[in-house]
Write a protein that holds these residues in place. Structure first.
Motif, PDB file in Angstrom:
ATOM      1  N   TYR A  79     -29.364  58.676 -66.146  1.00 27.80           N
ATOM      2  CA  TYR A  79     -30.086  59.406 -65.118  1.00 27.80           C
ATOM      3  C   TYR A  79     -29.659  59.442 -63.712  1.00 27.80           C
ATOM      4  O   TYR A  79     -29.694  60.404 -62.748  1.00 27.80           O
ATOM      5  CB  TYR A  79     -31.694  59.142 -65.198  1.00 27.80           C
ATOM      6  N   THR A  80     -28.614  58.449 -63.434  1.00 29.51           N
ATOM      7  CA  THR A  80     -28.134  58.328 -61.952  1.00 29.51           C
ATOM      8  C   THR A  80     -26.931  59.225 -61.796  1.00 29.51           C
ATOM      9  O   THR A  80     -26.561  59.290 -60.715  1.00 29.51           O
ATOM     10  CB  THR A  80     -27.483  56.820 -62.160  1.00 29.51           C
ATOM     11  N   VAL A 133     -25.038  67.840 -60.477  1.00 29.58           N
ATOM     12  CA  VAL A 133     -24.682  66.940 -61.381  1.00 29.58           C
ATOM     13  C   VAL A 133     -23.220  66.703 -61.450  1.00 29.58           C
ATOM     14  O   VAL A 133     -22.643  67.444 -61.367  1.00 29.58           O
ATOM     15  CB  VAL A 133     -25.116  67.262 -62.937  1.00 29.58           C
ATOM     16  N   PHE A 189     -37.614  52.987 -69.777  1.00 29.80           N
ATOM     17  CA  PHE A 189     -37.795  53.512 -68.484  1.00 29.80           C
ATOM     18  C   PHE A 189     -39.250  53.249 -67.935  1.00 29.80           C
ATOM     19  O   PHE A 189     -39.406  52.836 -66.959  1.00 29.80           O
ATOM     20  CB  PHE A 189     -37.592  55.044 -68.391  1.00 29.80           C
ATOM     21  N   VAL A 197     -31.161  54.859 -70.197  1.00 30.65           N
ATOM     22  CA  VAL A 197     -31.809  54.981 -68.955  1.00 30.65           C
ATOM     23  C   VAL A 197     -30.858  55.155 -67.757  1.00 30.65           C
ATOM     24  O   VAL A 197     -30.990  55.813 -66.547  1.00 30.65           O
ATOM     25  CB  VAL A 197     -32.860  53.899 -68.532  1.00 30.65           C
ATOM     26  N   ARG A 198     -29.769  54.612 -67.721  1.00 31.75           N
ATOM     27  CA  ARG A 198     -28.563  54.510 -66.750  1.00 31.75           C
ATOM     28  C   ARG A 198     -28.172  55.844 -66.575  1.00 31.75           C
ATOM     29  O   ARG A 198     -27.634  56.194 -65.442  1.00 31.75           O
ATOM     30  CB  ARG A 198     -27.674  53.425 -67.042  1.00 31.75           C
ATOM     31  N   LEU A 253     -20.534  62.230 -66.309  1.00 23.73           N
ATOM     32  CA  LEU A 253     -21.475  62.194 -67.019  1.00 23.73           C
ATOM     33  C   LEU A 253     -20.947  62.550 -68.518  1.00 23.73           C
ATOM     34  O   LEU A 253     -21.298  61.642 -69.280  1.00 23.73           O
ATOM     35  CB  LEU A 253     -22.492  63.596 -66.796  1.00 23.73           C
ATOM     36  N   SER A 285     -21.246  59.626 -71.340  1.00 20.61           N
ATOM     37  CA  SER A 285     -21.792  60.044 -72.552  1.00 20.61           C
ATOM     38  C   SER A 285     -20.915  59.729 -73.973  1.00 20.61           C
ATOM     39  O   SER A 285     -21.320  59.252 -75.064  1.00 20.61           O
ATOM     40  CB  SER A 285     -22.266  61.401 -72.788  1.00 20.61           C
ATOM     41  N   PHE A 343     -35.037  56.633 -74.130  1.00 22.31           N
ATOM     42  CA  PHE A 343     -35.196  56.714 -72.780  1.00 22.31           C
ATOM     43  C   PHE A 343     -36.304  56.548 -72.490  1.00 22.31           C
ATOM     44  O   PHE A 343     -36.644  55.811 -71.452  1.00 22.31           O
ATOM     45  CB  PHE A 343     -34.739  58.121 -72.522  1.00 22.31           C
ATOM     46  N   PHE A 370     -27.662  62.446 -62.072  1.00 20.51           N
ATOM     47  CA  PHE A 370     -28.326  63.337 -61.547  1.00 20.51           C
ATOM     48  C   PHE A 370     -29.032  63.010 -60.401  1.00 20.51           C
ATOM     49  O   PHE A 370     -29.649  62.251 -60.129  1.00 20.51           O
ATOM     50  CB  PHE A 370     -29.280  63.855 -62.488  1.00 20.51           C
ATOM     51  N   ASP A 371     -28.442  63.671 -58.998  1.00 22.24           N
ATOM     52  CA  ASP A 371     -29.021  63.312 -57.749  1.00 22.24           C
ATOM     53  C   ASP A 371     -30.308  64.202 -57.501  1.00 22.24           C
ATOM     54  O   ASP A 371     -30.875  65.045 -58.497  1.00 22.24           O
ATOM     55  CB  ASP A 371     -28.033  63.565 -56.575  1.00 22.24           C
ATOM     56  N   GLN A 372     -31.051  63.822 -56.332  1.00 25.67           N
ATOM     57  CA  GLN A 372     -32.368  64.414 -56.254  1.00 25.67           C
ATOM     58  C   GLN A 372     -32.324  66.022 -55.638  1.00 25.67           C
ATOM     59  O   GLN A 372     -33.282  66.735 -55.759  1.00 25.67           O
ATOM     60  CB  GLN A 372     -32.868  63.656 -55.109  1.00 25.67           C
TER      61      GLN A 372
END
Length: 280
Positions: free
Chosen positions: A232-233, A241, A216, A229-230, A246, A250, A212, A235-237
């Motif tokens: 991580y989208t 989750v 990144f 890297v994709r 996810l 995966s 990753f 997980f929001d700010q």
């Protein structure tokens, strides 16, 4: 006093060892079970529990070009290219180390051995600066070559061990028949170490597939990011989750590497054997 193999102390020690192995197996198995359960659970959560129902909505949500197909294609380009470059360069670098008495052979091997344990985070700051100054930032070929370079120390060390297992007499016989060193390497040695090259290639592919940090840092455009890297989208700010999506992502992300490993291991299993290559 010697003890029987079936003595109580021996049996107790064996039970403890098996219990520890079972606990370690459970630690590795639980994340995989969660991934499978949550991918089909309409009410997926962080718990690894059997799904309350079966649904394919999570797969439908992630099976889009932006979420799966383009990132996986980028992963194949980056990781497959890195594996190919690592295998080729490892053979070319390990061959003289295995066959010739070089002046700086031992210090070079120690340097390679030290580099295998060097964490990638220790060199990312100067590498990032180098990429910026050379104008290579956000370049997939440059990132692929750096991934290959980071895998080379282990690849060279492992390939040398495979080459050491090939009798030098085979090449000497080829040289007597008029073959050059390059011809003996290409037509004799390389076919014999195909299983070893497959091991190096699979190891490089698996390690870079889950990397990753490097893409990144070195890749900026969303359309060039690999699947590692994709992820991580999901997980929001705010810390929430999307567990079902996810898990589905995966699972899809893991299947290509597992399929490749099973296919190559089945095709090359047990083939690295030089017994009978030389007659007495």
């Amino acid at each position: 006093m010697t003890r029987s193999v079936a003595s109580p102390s021996r049996a107790a020690g064996s039970a403890v060892v098996h219990a520890l192995l079972a606990a370690l197996s459970a630690l590795f198995l639980l994340p995989g079970l969660w991934m499978v359960f949550a991918a089909f659970d309409p009410e997926a959560s962080l718990r690894a529990q059997p799904p309350s129902g079966l649904t394919l909505d999570h797969f439908t949500a992630v099976l889009t070009p932006e979420t799966v197909f383009i990132p996986v294609a980028n992963s194949i380009l980056l990781c497959g290219g890195a594996a190919l470059v690592t295998v080729v360069v490892s053979v070319l670098a390990a061959y003289p180390l295995s066959r010739y008495q070089l002046r700086f052979k031992r210090p070079f091997l120690y340097t390679v051995l030290f580099a295998t344990g060097l964490p990638i985070t220790a060199v990312m700051v100067p590498v990032y600066s180098l990429f910026v100054q050379a104008g290579l930032l956000d370049s997939r070929p440059a990132t692929m070559l750096f991934l290959a370079a980071s895998s080379l120390p282990f690849g060279i060390w492992l390939t040398k061990n495979f080459l050491d297992g090939i009798p030098i007499e085979l090449e000497e016989a080829a040289w007597v028949d008029g073959a050059s060193a390059w011809q003996s390497l290409r037509l004799l040695v390389v076919p014999l170490i195909v299983p070893g090259m497959a091991v190096v290639g699979i190891f490089t592919l698996v390690v870079t597939w889950g990397n990753f940090f490097v893409p990144f840092i070195l890749l900026k455009s969303p359309e060039r990011l690999p699947a590692a890297v994709r992820i991580y989208t999901f997980f929001d700010q705010y810390g929430t989750v999307q567990y079902g999506e996810l898990a589905a992502f995966s699972l899809l992300y893991t299947l290509p590497v597992i399929a490749l490993y099973l296919g190559v291991s089945r095709a090359l299993g047990g083939s690295f054997s030089l017994g009978g290559a030389m007659k007495g």
